[in-house]
Design a protein around this motif. Structure first.
Motif, PDB file in Angstrom:
ATOM      1  N   CYS A 126      10.998   4.408   6.367  1.00  0.00           N
ATOM      2  CA  CYS A 126       9.430   5.418   7.580  1.00  0.00           C
ATOM      3  C   CYS A 126       8.780   3.898   7.451  1.00  0.00           C
ATOM      4  N   ALA A 127       9.512   2.783   7.696  1.00  0.00           N
ATOM      5  CA  ALA A 127       8.884   1.416   8.035  1.00  0.00           C
ATOM      6  C   ALA A 127       8.655   0.873   9.222  1.00  0.00           C
ATOM      7  N   ARG A 128      10.023   0.282   9.239  1.00  0.00           N
ATOM      8  CA  ARG A 128      10.709  -0.381  10.596  1.00  0.00           C
ATOM      9  C   ARG A 128      12.403  -0.333  10.416  1.00  0.00           C
ATOM     10  N   ILE A 188      17.057   5.005  -2.014  1.00  0.00           N
ATOM     11  CA  ILE A 188      16.277   3.454  -2.180  1.00  0.00           C
ATOM     12  C   ILE A 188      15.399   4.186  -0.678  1.00  0.00           C
ATOM     13  N   THR A 189      14.618   3.103  -0.525  1.00  0.00           N
ATOM     14  CA  THR A 189      13.708   3.879   0.086  1.00  0.00           C
ATOM     15  C   THR A 189      12.688   1.747   0.984  1.00  0.00           C
ATOM     16  N   VAL A 190      12.300   1.573   1.871  1.00  0.00           N
ATOM     17  CA  VAL A 190      11.803   0.446   2.719  1.00  0.00           C
ATOM     18  C   VAL A 190      10.796   0.665   2.556  1.00  0.00           C
ATOM     19  N   HIS A 191       9.772  -0.322   2.382  1.00  0.00           N
ATOM     20  CA  HIS A 191       8.727  -0.370   2.380  1.00  0.00           C
ATOM     21  C   HIS A 191       8.250  -1.914   2.817  1.00  0.00           C
ATOM     22  N   ARG A 238       0.807  -1.270   0.000  1.00  0.00           N
ATOM     23  CA  ARG A 238       0.391  -0.247   0.146  1.00  0.00           C
ATOM     24  C   ARG A 238       1.051   1.314   0.519  1.00  0.00           C
ATOM     25  N   ILE A 239       1.474   1.365   0.909  1.00  0.00           N
ATOM     26  CA  ILE A 239       2.813   2.889   0.939  1.00  0.00           C
ATOM     27  C   ILE A 239       3.537   2.722   0.433  1.00  0.00           C
ATOM     28  N   GLY A 240       4.035   1.872  -0.984  1.00  0.00           N
ATOM     29  CA  GLY A 240       5.064   1.655  -1.725  1.00  0.00           C
ATOM     30  C   GLY A 240       4.284   2.197  -2.750  1.00  0.00           C
ATOM     31  N   GLY A 241       2.920   2.282  -2.839  1.00  0.00           N
ATOM     32  CA  GLY A 241       2.010   2.227  -3.780  1.00  0.00           C
ATOM     33  C   GLY A 241       2.079   3.098  -4.420  1.00  0.00           C
ATOM     34  N   GLU A 242       2.152   4.201  -3.292  1.00  0.00           N
ATOM     35  CA  GLU A 242       1.125   5.756  -2.946  1.00  0.00           C
ATOM     36  C   GLU A 242       3.004   6.564  -2.753  1.00  0.00           C
TER      37      GLU A 242
END
Ligand SMILES: NC(=O)C1=CN([C@@H]2O[C@H](COP(=O)(O)OP(=O)(O)OC[C@H]3O[C@@H](n4cnc5c(N)ncnc54)[C@H](O)[C@@H]3O)[C@@H](O)[C@H]2O)C=CC1
Ligand SMILES: O=C(O)CCC(=O)C(=O)O
Length: 524
Positions: free
Chosen positions: A227-229, A196-199, A148-152
């Motif tokens: 911004c995930a864990r 690179i962002t992790v979700h 969900r977050i990656g998609g947004e």
């Protein structure tokens, strides 16, 4: 009265329906503050601060449901919840937009040094050359975890003119095409992305997915975001690559230990941080609190929950269709268990007719919980039935059959135990109710309720009369009675129903007759 503990801060507007319910007592305190009353609570609502551990489940002996007002459930021991028969639900999409926006804000801030510049201006410095930034436009953004977050984030990145690289082993081709991205390998993402962002969730496979070795494969000057864990980017690996200058900067909303204690990452000027604020907006907090509130209310009212982590999720429509079979299956499991007081190795369930088109896994778990509930001393329900069966060495299976025994729907359970097998068949007749229509090779027809007596006997004159006399002598009134036999003069069965439980002396007396093979009481 139902008792609900809300142990983390939550939007009171979102909680309002719970607060308004006259049959529900809501306590808004931490676990430590209600240490002596933990055994009272039926439901627990948390965000991420409360650690819902095995120890807490042991203390909360009445607990039936944990609601996580948010997405990540890594603060909840799901295995322990399942073992204790506690349903865990979350609010999967209430904070998606807020977290995607926060990530985007962090990315823009990181590349334009906004937090650092802010501090200097407020310290009366005017240093424009120290904060020359980098545009997002034209850069490749690598998104690890495309839910969900990656998609947004991808939608927003596209509007900013960024190229998008995605790595998610579970991303379907359909969804990728719909959003207009293509899935690549982790190595392709690492070597090509500028940012690179992790979700992903924090699970065994994602813990340290970015570490000393994988970060070494990235472009020199890469920017990293988490911004995930905390832990998805290994902090030691990140520190290594910040120190050697390979990583140009990092933006972190989450940490391996929160709040961070003596964390070296906080010392780097090119690391910007927030205190786990991804979901901290008025909108997200209202959404998640309202979502879990509604789910918990539904659950406490016996309605289906739609976002359970450890139960199959059912829509209201499907739940209404399943309900009659759910109750029938539970009773069938209970009957078989009481008729087979021997160790059991296998429980095999077969579905025939219209019931086979429903979510049978749920019905199977109900049957199993009815079966195990009659023989173990702990709470068993659909949540933990599979796990408890496994622990006790009982295998279970379900099968859909195209056989046609003439019933519109039919459940058959076959139990294999030490020197004994047992088969029970049941059906649900709309507007009429549950019926047990077969025991082993016998056809029979009775309503499974109350206090029952199951007698195996020889089909001989006088047996039924003798049973009636013994019961009459003990002043026991027979509510209903069904008989069945295979052939004239052969093996036969009786199923009698009573309004009250029977004394052991009565069943022993019946068992002593020559033509009576066995006598079993069944309490439903
Ligand atoms: N900072 C904050 O305040 C917040 C943090 N979160 C965190 O963000 C995470 C993601 O949230 P959503 O997008 O809503 O979850 P989601 O479940 O929609 O997406 C997670 C994605 O990760 C993918 N994934 C799973 N294993 C993977 C692996 N080994 N490699 C790559 N991808 C993998 C899944 O296929 C899925 O598409 C949550 O698990 C939560 O921990 C969520 C909300 C707020
Ligand atoms: O409760 C919060 O604010 C944290 C939200 C979060 O991390 C999540 O939903 O996974």
């Amino acid at each position: 009265m139902i008792h609900v503990l809300v142990s983390d801060s939550m939007s009171s507007e979102g909680l309002q329906p719970l607060l308004d319910a006259s049959h529900i007592n809501v306590v808004q305190k931490t676990v430590e503050e209600v240490e002596d009353e933990l055994h009272l609570f039926d439901a627990l609502l948390v965000r991420s601060a409360t650690k819902v551990t095995e120890d807490l489940f042991k203390k909360m002996t009445n607990l039936k449901i944990v609601g996580r007002a948010g997405v990540g459930v890594d603060n909840i021991d799901i295995e322990a919840a399942t073992k204790h028969g506690v349903v865990v639900i979350n609010a999967p999409n209430g904070n998606t937009i807020s977290t995607a926006e926060h990530t985007f804000a962090m990315m823009a801030s990181l590349l334009r040094h906004i937090p650092q510049a802010n501090v200097t201006v407020k310290s009366n410095e005017w240093n424009r050359t120290a904060f020359v930034g980098t545009e997002l436009y034209g850069k490749s953004l690598g998104i690890i975890g495309f839910g969900r977050i990656g998609g947004e984030i991808a939608k927003r990145a596209r509007v900013f003119g960024m190229n998008i690289l995605v790595f998610d082993p579970f991303l379907t081709k359909d969804r990728a095409e719909k959003i207009g991205v293509s899935n690549c390998t982790l190595d392709e993402l690492l070597t090509n992305a500028d940012i690179i962002t992790v979700h992903t969730p924090l699970i065994k496979e994602t813990r340290g997915i970015l570490n000393k070795e994988t970060i070494a494969k990235t472009k020199k000057g890469v920017y990293l975001l988490n911004c995930a864990r905390g832990g998805i980017i290994d902090e030691t690996g990140l520190i290594h690559h910040l120190e050697n200058g390979h990583v140009a900067g990092a933006a972190l909303d989450v940490f391996e230990v929160e709040p961070p204690v003596n964390n070296k990452l906080l010392k780097f000027d090119n690391v910007i941080v927030t205190p786990h604020l991804g979901a901290s907006t008025k909108e997200a907090q209202l959404n998640v609190a309202a979502q879990v509130t509604q789910e918990v209310l539904n659950f406490l009212d016996g309605k289906p929950v739609t976002s359970s982590i450890n139960l199959p999720t059912l829509t209201k429509e499907l739940f209404d269709k399943i309900q009659p079979f759910y109750h029938l299956a539970k009773k069938m499991g209970n009957i078989v268990s009481q008729c087979m007081k021997v160790p059991v190795q296998e429980v095999a369930i077969q579905y025939e007719g219209s019931v086979a088109e429903l979510e049978t896994s749920f019905i199977t778990k109900a049957l199993l919980s009815g079966f195990l509930g009659a023989r173990v001393d702990i709470t068993v329900n659909e949540v933990n039935a599979g796990m408890i069966a496994k622990e006790r060495g009982i295998t279970f299976s379900e099968k859909i059959t195209t056989n046609n025994s003439g019933y519109e729907n039919l459940l058959e359970v076959r139990v294999i135990g030490d020197n004994q097998n047992f088969v029970l068949r049941g059906t649900h007749v709309p507007h009429y109710g549950e019926r047990i229509v077969g025991i082993n090779d016998f056809n029979i027809d009775f309503y499974p309720t109350g206090y029952l007596l199951y007698i195996q006997h020889q089909d001989k004159p006088g047996v039924i009369g003798r049973v009636g006399k013994v019961l009459g002598d003990h002043e026991v009134n027979i509510a209903t009675m069904q008989v069945g036999r295979k052939e004239k003069g052969g093996e036969a069965i009786m199923m009698l129903a009573f309004d009250r439980p029977l004394d052991d002396t009565l069943t022993s007396q019946l068992s002593s007759y020559d033509d009576i093979v066995s006598v079993k009481t069944i309490d439903l």
